[in-house]
Scaffold this active site. Structure first.
Site, PDB file in Angstrom:
ATOM      1  N   GLU A  91     -64.257  15.054 -20.566  1.00 33.35           N
ATOM      2  CA  GLU A  91     -64.769  14.139 -19.547  1.00 33.35           C
ATOM      3  C   GLU A  91     -63.741  13.916 -18.446  1.00 33.35           C
ATOM      4  O   GLU A  91     -64.055  13.967 -17.254  1.00 33.35           O
ATOM      5  CB  GLU A  91     -65.091  12.769 -20.173  1.00 33.35           C
TER       6      GLU A  91
ATOM      7  N   MET B  50     -92.886  -8.484  13.324  1.00 35.48           N
ATOM      8  CA  MET B  50     -94.003  -7.570  13.079  1.00 35.48           C
ATOM      9  C   MET B  50     -93.596  -6.451  12.125  1.00 35.48           C
ATOM     10  O   MET B  50     -92.407  -6.220  11.868  1.00 35.48           O
ATOM     11  CB  MET B  50     -94.489  -6.974  14.396  1.00 35.48           C
ATOM     12  N   GLY B  51     -94.576  -5.751  11.598  1.00 31.86           N
ATOM     13  CA  GLY B  51     -94.312  -4.634  10.717  1.00 31.86           C
ATOM     14  C   GLY B  51     -93.544  -3.539  11.419  1.00 31.86           C
ATOM     15  O   GLY B  51     -93.824  -3.212  12.578  1.00 31.86           O
ATOM     16  N   GLY B  52     -92.557  -2.975  10.728  1.00 29.36           N
ATOM     17  CA  GLY B  52     -91.776  -1.884  11.284  1.00 29.36           C
ATOM     18  C   GLY B  52     -90.596  -2.330  12.118  1.00 29.36           C
ATOM     19  O   GLY B  52     -89.856  -1.491  12.636  1.00 29.36           O
TER      20      GLY B  52
ATOM     21  N   GLY C 279     -87.963  -4.011  11.050  1.00 28.62           N
ATOM     22  CA  GLY C 279     -86.708  -3.881  10.319  1.00 28.62           C
ATOM     23  C   GLY C 279     -86.322  -5.084   9.476  1.00 28.62           C
ATOM     24  O   GLY C 279     -85.159  -5.247   9.121  1.00 28.62           O
TER      25      GLY C 279
END
Length: 431
Positions: free
Chosen positions: A90, A220-222, A224
């Site tokens: 290892e 809003m969506g998108g 971030g």
């Protein structure tokens, strides 16, 4: 260290944060077990052979694959570590990954003197006398093991001789967390605007104050919200007793209801798996078991008041100093919030930078594409998801494709660009 400011998500290239290398007979049920538990409670994904190896596969090949898939190797050098050829194999692989892939290797000297490890003295000398006899036909392997031990023993680590184990374990976990946080910050390279926005959100949290604060991330969506929340989660979660990022609340709620979400929240914040029979029982457990704990909780993509009422219904559910962040598209859900962060789109300069990174893999568009790039940015209206999607779609495309794409964009009203732009939507409509 292996590593990977746009709002796109970025997943580190490793599968495990930490690979634990140790001599099982000596430390498995003592120091290593306590260390593993502390790492796990901190949310650090750790490979320990007894739990992770798959039945029926070559043990050594699986171990080597796990090492390759880890960003940090934590090597617990105990008195009889070198007597195990498994441990030495290892270690050889770990040193290879350190040299070839930049793996971070951290030694822990468990009741041994680092100089004895470096010079192979005492029990280490005894172990190698036996190895030299056993592998007299393959002395190159033995020398490789010796060199690997010397290299690792020369690295900065922790020395446990006559020191409290609990304090050392705390120090190890904190150091690893910082290293992983740094690696995560490197993953933010190329995420335009994320650092300044993250710092602003952190300031709203007022982590130094001892009250309970609820902060809303609205947009809003998108735009971030989720990525920003994840970045801040990694930035500050070490400052709390426990932390939980509960992602996709809307989706999980619609799929399975509230009880599984309550179960996951309790599991992450209490490190206990409980049988919750109904929503009311889940609420009772949350507000009674967490009211004395200083926690960080992020509820991502909340779209109904019922979700908030039954996951984080009141400030008094949580211990002093706790912070709750809620991401949502619906501002009306944030009545309990002490402050609201209005997540805004990228400005023109940031948007142009992000588009260029996606479309040209450079910080600024080539001269021949500059005006076209500005037009694309104009129609994307600062929406990071739109810019990233368009940039990826236009990567390596000619001027004609850029112009036809712009003509298609002009067919959509601004509201459609801002509210309905999704990856699949673009690929279908712009291809």
């Amino acid at each position: 260290m292996a590593s990977s400011s746009s709002f796109s998500s970025s997943t580190p290239s490793w599968k495990y944060d930490v690979f634990l290398s140790f001599r099982g007979e000596e430390t498995r049920n003592t120091f290593t077990d306590h260390l593993y538990d502390a790492l796990k409670k901190k949310g650090i994904i750790t490979f320990r052979d007894e739990e992770k190896l798959e039945t029926g596969k070559s043990i050594l090949s699986e171990l080597f694959k796990a090492i390759e898939d880890s960003t940090i190797a934590l090597v617990i050098l105990s008195k009889n570590y070198a007597s195990s050829t498994w441990c030495l194999d290892e270690l050889g692989k770990i040193v290879d990954c350190m040299k070839e892939k930049g793996m971070t290797v951290l030694p822990v000297f468990y009741d041994v003197d680092p100089s004895d490890v470096r010079k192979q003295l005492k029990t280490f000398e005894k172990a190698f006398v036996a190895h030299e006899e056993r592998f007299k036909e393959n002395m190159e392997k033995v020398e490789m093991w010796k060199n690997a031990l010397t290299e690792v023993a020369n690295l900065k680590g922790w020395h446990l001789l006559n020191r409290p184990e609990s304090k050392i374990i705390q120090n190890i976990v904190e150091d690893i967390w910082h290293k992983l946080s740094y690696a995560f910050s490197e993953c933010n390279e190329g995420k335009v605007g994320i650092i300044s926005r993250g710092e602003k959100l952190v300031s709203l949290l007022s982590i130094g104050s001892n009250d309970v604060r609820i902060i809303g991330l609205w947009g809003m969506g998108g735009i971030g919200k989720t990525t920003l929340a994840r970045v801040v989660f990694r930035m500050v979660s070490e400052k709390f007793e426990r932390s939980c990022f509960l992602s996709n609340v809307k989706e999980e709620y619609e799929k399975s209801g509230l009880v599984p979400l309550q179960h996951l929240l309790i599991l992450k914040l209490l490190n206990e798996s409980m049988n919750i029979h109904d929503v009311d029982e889940g609420v009772f457990i949350i507000k009674n078991r967490l009211r004395h704990k200083r926690i960080l909780l992020i509820l991502d993509d909340v779209n109904q008041l019922e979700q908030l009422d039954n996951l984080a219904g009141n400030h008094i559910w949580f211990g002093l100093g706790s912070r709750i962040i809620i991401t949502t598209r619906d501002k009306h859900l944030l009545q309990l919030a002490d402050d609201i962060y209005d997540v805004e789109g990228l400005d023109d300069g940031e948007a142009l930078n992000l588009l260029s990174l996606k479309a040209f893999k450079t910080d600024h568009p080539p001269k021949d594409f500059l005006e076209l790039s500005k037009d694309v940015v104009h129609y994307a209206k600062g929406l990071p998801l739109a810019i990233e999607t368009l940039g990826s779609f236009l990567f390596n495309r000619g001027v004609d494709i850029w112009k036809s794409t712009l003509n298609r964009l002009k067919e959509f009203p601004e509201s459609a660009i801002l509210q309905k732009l999704k990856i699949g939507f673009l690929l279908i409509n712009l291809s």
